[in-house]
Write a protein that holds these residues in place. Sequence first.
Motif, PDB file in Angstrom:
ATOM      1  N   LEU A  15     -44.659  24.197 -12.010  1.00 48.90           N
ATOM      2  CA  LEU A  15     -44.120  24.042 -13.444  1.00 48.90           C
ATOM      3  C   LEU A  15     -42.716  24.896 -13.565  1.00 48.90           C
ATOM      4  N   MET A  16     -42.959  26.241 -13.200  1.00 49.45           N
ATOM      5  CA  MET A  16     -41.855  27.061 -13.526  1.00 49.45           C
ATOM      6  C   MET A  16     -40.772  26.971 -12.197  1.00 49.45           C
ATOM      7  N   SER A  17     -41.283  26.536 -11.082  1.00 50.23           N
ATOM      8  CA  SER A  17     -40.187  26.739  -9.980  1.00 50.23           C
ATOM      9  C   SER A  17     -38.722  26.184 -10.164  1.00 50.23           C
ATOM     10  N   ILE A  18     -38.575  25.083 -10.827  1.00 49.98           N
ATOM     11  CA  ILE A  18     -37.258  24.684 -11.016  1.00 49.98           C
ATOM     12  C   ILE A  18     -36.252  25.438 -11.949  1.00 49.98           C
ATOM     13  N   SER A  19     -37.046  26.060 -12.829  1.00 49.81           N
ATOM     14  CA  SER A  19     -36.281  26.899 -13.925  1.00 49.81           C
ATOM     15  C   SER A  19     -36.152  28.288 -13.322  1.00 49.81           C
ATOM     16  N   LEU A  20     -37.038  28.637 -12.233  1.00 47.60           N
ATOM     17  CA  LEU A  20     -36.615  29.920 -11.381  1.00 47.60           C
ATOM     18  C   LEU A  20     -35.568  29.655 -10.684  1.00 47.60           C
ATOM     19  N   PHE A  21     -35.265  28.736  -9.749  1.00 46.82           N
ATOM     20  CA  PHE A  21     -34.306  28.227  -9.018  1.00 46.82           C
ATOM     21  C   PHE A  21     -32.933  28.186  -9.771  1.00 46.82           C
ATOM     22  N   SER A  22     -33.006  27.492 -10.967  1.00 47.41           N
ATOM     23  CA  SER A  22     -31.803  27.437 -11.567  1.00 47.41           C
ATOM     24  C   SER A  22     -30.994  28.479 -12.316  1.00 47.41           C
ATOM     25  N   THR A  23     -32.082  29.316 -12.907  1.00 47.65           N
ATOM     26  CA  THR A  23     -31.467  30.612 -13.582  1.00 47.65           C
ATOM     27  C   THR A  23     -31.008  31.397 -12.611  1.00 47.65           C
ATOM     28  N   ASN A  24     -31.777  31.539 -11.524  1.00 48.05           N
ATOM     29  CA  ASN A  24     -31.454  32.606 -10.223  1.00 48.05           C
ATOM     30  C   ASN A  24     -29.880  32.249  -9.775  1.00 48.05           C
ATOM     31  N   LEU A  25     -29.606  30.716  -9.941  1.00 48.06           N
ATOM     32  CA  LEU A  25     -28.501  30.572  -9.447  1.00 48.06           C
ATOM     33  C   LEU A  25     -27.457  30.587 -10.222  1.00 48.06           C
ATOM     34  N   MET A  26     -27.764  30.577 -11.642  1.00 46.91           N
ATOM     35  CA  MET A  26     -26.832  30.865 -12.799  1.00 46.91           C
ATOM     36  C   MET A  26     -26.270  32.385 -12.733  1.00 46.91           C
ATOM     37  N   ASN A  27     -27.432  33.023 -12.424  1.00 50.40           N
ATOM     38  CA  ASN A  27     -27.123  34.540 -12.516  1.00 50.40           C
ATOM     39  C   ASN A  27     -26.314  35.078 -11.179  1.00 50.40           C
ATOM     40  N   VAL A  28     -26.249  34.232  -9.999  1.00 51.61           N
ATOM     41  CA  VAL A  28     -25.807  34.595  -8.966  1.00 51.61           C
ATOM     42  C   VAL A  28     -24.006  34.401  -9.238  1.00 51.61           C
ATOM     43  N   LYS A  29     -23.909  33.097  -9.864  1.00 50.99           N
ATOM     44  CA  LYS A  29     -22.957  32.658 -10.288  1.00 50.99           C
ATOM     45  C   LYS A  29     -22.027  33.594 -11.236  1.00 50.99           C
ATOM     46  N   VAL A  30     -22.576  34.095 -12.352  1.00 47.88           N
ATOM     47  CA  VAL A  30     -22.256  35.179 -13.256  1.00 47.88           C
ATOM     48  C   VAL A  30     -21.634  36.360 -12.539  1.00 47.88           C
ATOM     49  N   GLY A  31     -22.354  36.823 -11.630  1.00 44.56           N
ATOM     50  CA  GLY A  31     -22.194  37.981 -10.959  1.00 44.56           C
ATOM     51  C   GLY A  31     -21.428  37.742  -9.471  1.00 44.56           C
ATOM     52  N   LEU A  32     -20.891  36.501  -9.307  1.00 44.75           N
ATOM     53  CA  LEU A  32     -20.147  36.375  -8.072  1.00 44.75           C
ATOM     54  C   LEU A  32     -19.362  37.535  -7.338  1.00 44.75           C
ATOM     55  N   LYS A  33     -18.504  38.401  -8.355  1.00 46.07           N
ATOM     56  CA  LYS A  33     -17.665  39.346  -7.937  1.00 46.07           C
ATOM     57  C   LYS A  33     -18.446  40.353  -7.102  1.00 46.07           C
ATOM     58  N   GLU A  34     -19.645  40.642  -7.305  1.00 44.55           N
ATOM     59  CA  GLU A  34     -20.464  41.564  -6.478  1.00 44.55           C
ATOM     60  C   GLU A  34     -20.790  40.997  -5.045  1.00 44.55           C
ATOM     61  N   ARG A  35     -20.357  40.135  -4.611  1.00 47.46           N
ATOM     62  CA  ARG A  35     -20.758  39.397  -3.591  1.00 47.46           C
ATOM     63  C   ARG A  35     -20.635  40.230  -2.225  1.00 47.46           C
ATOM     64  N   ARG A  36     -19.461  41.116  -2.337  1.00 44.17           N
ATOM     65  CA  ARG A  36     -19.423  41.956  -1.055  1.00 44.17           C
ATOM     66  C   ARG A  36     -20.532  42.816  -0.684  1.00 44.17           C
ATOM     67  N   ASN A  37     -21.308  42.853  -1.614  1.00 49.50           N
ATOM     68  CA  ASN A  37     -22.557  43.804  -1.435  1.00 49.50           C
ATOM     69  C   ASN A  37     -23.466  43.101  -0.735  1.00 49.50           C
ATOM     70  N   LEU A  38     -23.440  41.791  -0.440  1.00 52.50           N
ATOM     71  CA  LEU A  38     -24.447  41.117   0.169  1.00 52.50           C
ATOM     72  C   LEU A  38     -24.773  41.710   1.598  1.00 52.50           C
ATOM     73  N   LYS A  39     -23.594  42.344   2.079  1.00 53.67           N
ATOM     74  CA  LYS A  39     -23.908  42.608   3.561  1.00 53.67           C
ATOM     75  C   LYS A  39     -24.922  43.864   3.615  1.00 53.67           C
ATOM     76  N   ASP A  40     -25.179  44.523   2.631  1.00 50.65           N
ATOM     77  CA  ASP A  40     -26.246  45.676   2.550  1.00 50.65           C
ATOM     78  C   ASP A  40     -27.558  44.992   3.006  1.00 50.65           C
ATOM     79  N   ILE A  41     -27.950  43.873   2.581  1.00 52.96           N
ATOM     80  CA  ILE A  41     -29.303  43.330   2.764  1.00 52.96           C
ATOM     81  C   ILE A  41     -29.647  42.073   3.233  1.00 52.96           C
ATOM     82  N   VAL A  42     -28.728  41.810   4.542  1.00 56.36           N
ATOM     83  CA  VAL A  42     -28.786  40.605   5.462  1.00 56.36           C
ATOM     84  C   VAL A  42     -30.083  40.636   5.886  1.00 56.36           C
TER      85      VAL A  42
END
Length: 257
Positions: free
Chosen positions: A52-79
Amino acid sequence: MYVVFMSFYMIAVFSPLFFIAGIIKGSIGFALPVATIPFLSLFINPLHAIALMSISLFSTNLMNVKVGLKERRNLKDIVPFLVIGFCSVPIGVWILKWMDPNVIRLILAIAIAIFVFIRGLFPTLKIKSEFTKKWGLGSIFGFLGGLLGGMIGIPGPTTLIYFSMFDWKKDTFIFLINSFNALTSGLLVASFFSQGIYTETIFSYAIIVLIPVFLGYWIGLRLRKYINQNRFEFIVKIVLIGIALVLFVRSVSGLTS
C-alpha cells in the motif's frame, strides 16, 4: 486478527496518518515507512501494508533526490552500499511473500527500536579507515539495508547506522539516504509487479494514498528549514516506541497462540 485488505472507507479513515507521515518525510527527509507501515500492520497483513505504501515511498524518495540533486557529487562515497543494497532487495521481497506475518511484525518492532536508538540514544560511531568504511562496512550495511527494504519496507535502521559514520551535513545526508531509498523502493515496486503481489485493488489504493502523502510532503518540505527538528524527532520517537511495543506484543501473542 486483521482484515484481508482495506476498503476505500478505511483508506479515508487512515488519510490523516498518511498526511502526517508525508509531513514527517518532507520535514526531516525520511521515516515515511516507519511512520505508516508498523501502524497499518496492526490492522492488515504486513505484506499489504508495505504494498500500500510502496508507490508513495518511491515517489517521495525521488522527490527528495530531485530537491537535493546538488549533493550528487557525494554519491561516490557510497557506491558499494548502493549496488549491493539494490541487489539484495529481491531476496527480501521473496522472504516477505512467504514469511509468517507475525514474524514480520516482530522484525518491524525490532527495526523501529534500532531506528529510535540510532537517532539519539547512542553516540555516533566513527571509522577512520576510508577503505573499511566504504567497501567493507558499505557492502555489509548495503546488503542488510536492501534486505530490510524488500522484507519490511524499512531500510532506515541499517542506513542510519552506516551514514552516521560519515561527517555529512544535513542536506547531503538527506540526499544520500533518499538516493539509496529511491533505488531500493523502485526495485521493491518492480519486484511486487513481477511477483504478482500487486492486485488491481492494492495498486489502485496505493495510488490513492499518494494524495494525502504528497499534501503532507509539500507542507513538510516547506517546514524543513524552520521546524525545531530536535523536538519534532523526539515526538516521532515517542510515537514509534509506542507502535513498536504494540507490534511486539501482538507478534509474540500471535506466534505463541
